[in-house]
Write a protein that holds these residues in place. Structure first.
Motif, mmCIF file in Angstrom:
data_model
loop_
_atom_site.group_PDB
_atom_site.id
_atom_site.type_symbol
_atom_site.label_atom_id
_atom_site.label_comp_id
_atom_site.label_asym_id
_atom_site.label_seq_id
_atom_site.Cartn_x
_atom_site.Cartn_y
_atom_site.Cartn_z
ATOM 1 N N THR A 87 0.826 -1.204 0.000
ATOM 2 C CA THR A 87 0.000 0.000 0.000
ATOM 3 C C THR A 87 0.861 1.255 0.000
ATOM 4 N N GLY A 146 3.917 1.489 -1.115
ATOM 5 C CA GLY A 146 4.550 1.589 -2.424
ATOM 6 C C GLY A 146 3.639 2.222 -3.461
ATOM 7 N N TYR A 147 2.348 1.915 -3.368
ATOM 8 C CA TYR A 147 1.377 2.516 -4.295
ATOM 9 C C TYR A 147 1.122 3.980 -3.948
ATOM 10 N N CYS A 195 2.729 6.162 -2.185
ATOM 11 C CA CYS A 195 3.888 7.066 -2.196
ATOM 12 C C CYS A 195 4.538 7.175 -3.567
ATOM 13 N N ASN A 196 4.032 6.443 -4.546
ATOM 14 C CA ASN A 196 4.535 6.627 -5.901
ATOM 15 C C ASN A 196 4.353 8.094 -6.296
ATOM 16 N N PRO A 197 5.385 8.762 -6.775
ATOM 17 C CA PRO A 197 5.283 10.215 -7.026
ATOM 18 C C PRO A 197 4.119 10.616 -7.926
ATOM 19 N N PHE A 198 3.879 9.859 -8.995
ATOM 20 C CA PHE A 198 2.779 10.214 -9.887
ATOM 21 C C PHE A 198 1.428 9.981 -9.219
ATOM 22 N N ILE A 199 1.293 8.868 -8.511
ATOM 23 C CA ILE A 199 0.044 8.583 -7.807
ATOM 24 C C ILE A 199 -0.229 9.665 -6.772
#
Length: 237
Positions: free
Chosen positions: A128, A130-131, A133-137
């Protein structure tokens, strides 16, 4: 026991939702209100919602037909605060609020599904994080555009599909239909996604029915299998 485990899961899911929502909203306020950085697509949807409530001729049709309507319809709620908080319209903050909500909802949904699949809280939290905190997300969860909302419904569709593959129950198929329809109210790309989903569902159904027919050796099962495939695709699409 099972009840306490369920309560812990709900607590973790709710906590992740609130943490992600707070982080996204703070960043959204920083972008739109403090830095005056407003995306044209986002403010256009806010403007459509604004016309519905505050134009010289307030009416629901003012939402228009250029953009898919769900984001603007949702933004009607925060725009009710416009006389008190002008920034919800002037800075497009009404859109940032909703993208923060949907980004948090996606993270919470992913955590809940990962817990059901893995049974491991650390692994689920890592996935969760990783998803989320993904910069684009993270950016799209704060910038007021439609991608975060679209991602939420696509994730709902995919998790429902995976649940349906694992359990072969009717509710996940119904959920796929609801999520796909909602995605279409946000982005036209859901049509192409729905086509791919239909092929994936068809492949699973054909595999399942072929195994049943071979196992039971009843040719009549072929007709029954056809009805099953037809009805499932109708529910989803």
């Amino acid at each position: 026991d099972m009840n306490s485990a369920k309560k812990r899961t709900i607590l973790w899911v709710l906590s992740v939702f609130l943490i992600v929502f707070a982080a996204e909203l703070v960043f959204g306020i920083y972008l739109s209100v403090i830095r005056s950085f407003v995306y044209y697509d986002a403010v256009s949807r806010v403007a459509n919602a604004f016309y519905v409530l505050y134009s010289r001729d307030p009416h629901l049709g003012a939402v228009g037909f250029v953009w898919n309507p769900l984001p603007s319809l949702l933004e009607l709620l925060p725009l009710l605060l416009w006389p008190i908080i002008p920034e919800v319209a002037a800075a497009g903050l009404a859109s940032n609020i909703w993208t923060a909500i949907f980004a948090a909802g996606s993270a919470a949904m992913l955590l809940s599904f990962a817990l059901r699949c893995t049974g491991s809280l650390p692994v689920s939290l890592l996935l969760t994080a990783g998803y989320a905190c993904n910069p684009f997300i993270f950016l799209y969860g704060a910038n007021g555009m439609s991608e975060a909302m679209f991602a939420f419904f696509i994730m709902w569709t995919v998790t429902s599909y995976l649940s349906w593959v694992r359990e072969d129950r009717s509710w996940p198929a119904i959920a796929m239909g609801i999520a796909l329809a909602s995605a279409f109210w946000i982005r036209y790309e859901s049509v192409a996604f729905g086509f791919g989903l239909a092929l994936a569902v068809l492949a699973v159904l054909l595999e399942r029915r072929t195994k049943v027919i071979k196992h039971e050796g009843d040719p009549g099962k072929l007709t029954e299998a056809g009805f099953k495939i037809e009805s499932t695709l109708i529910v989803i699409l």
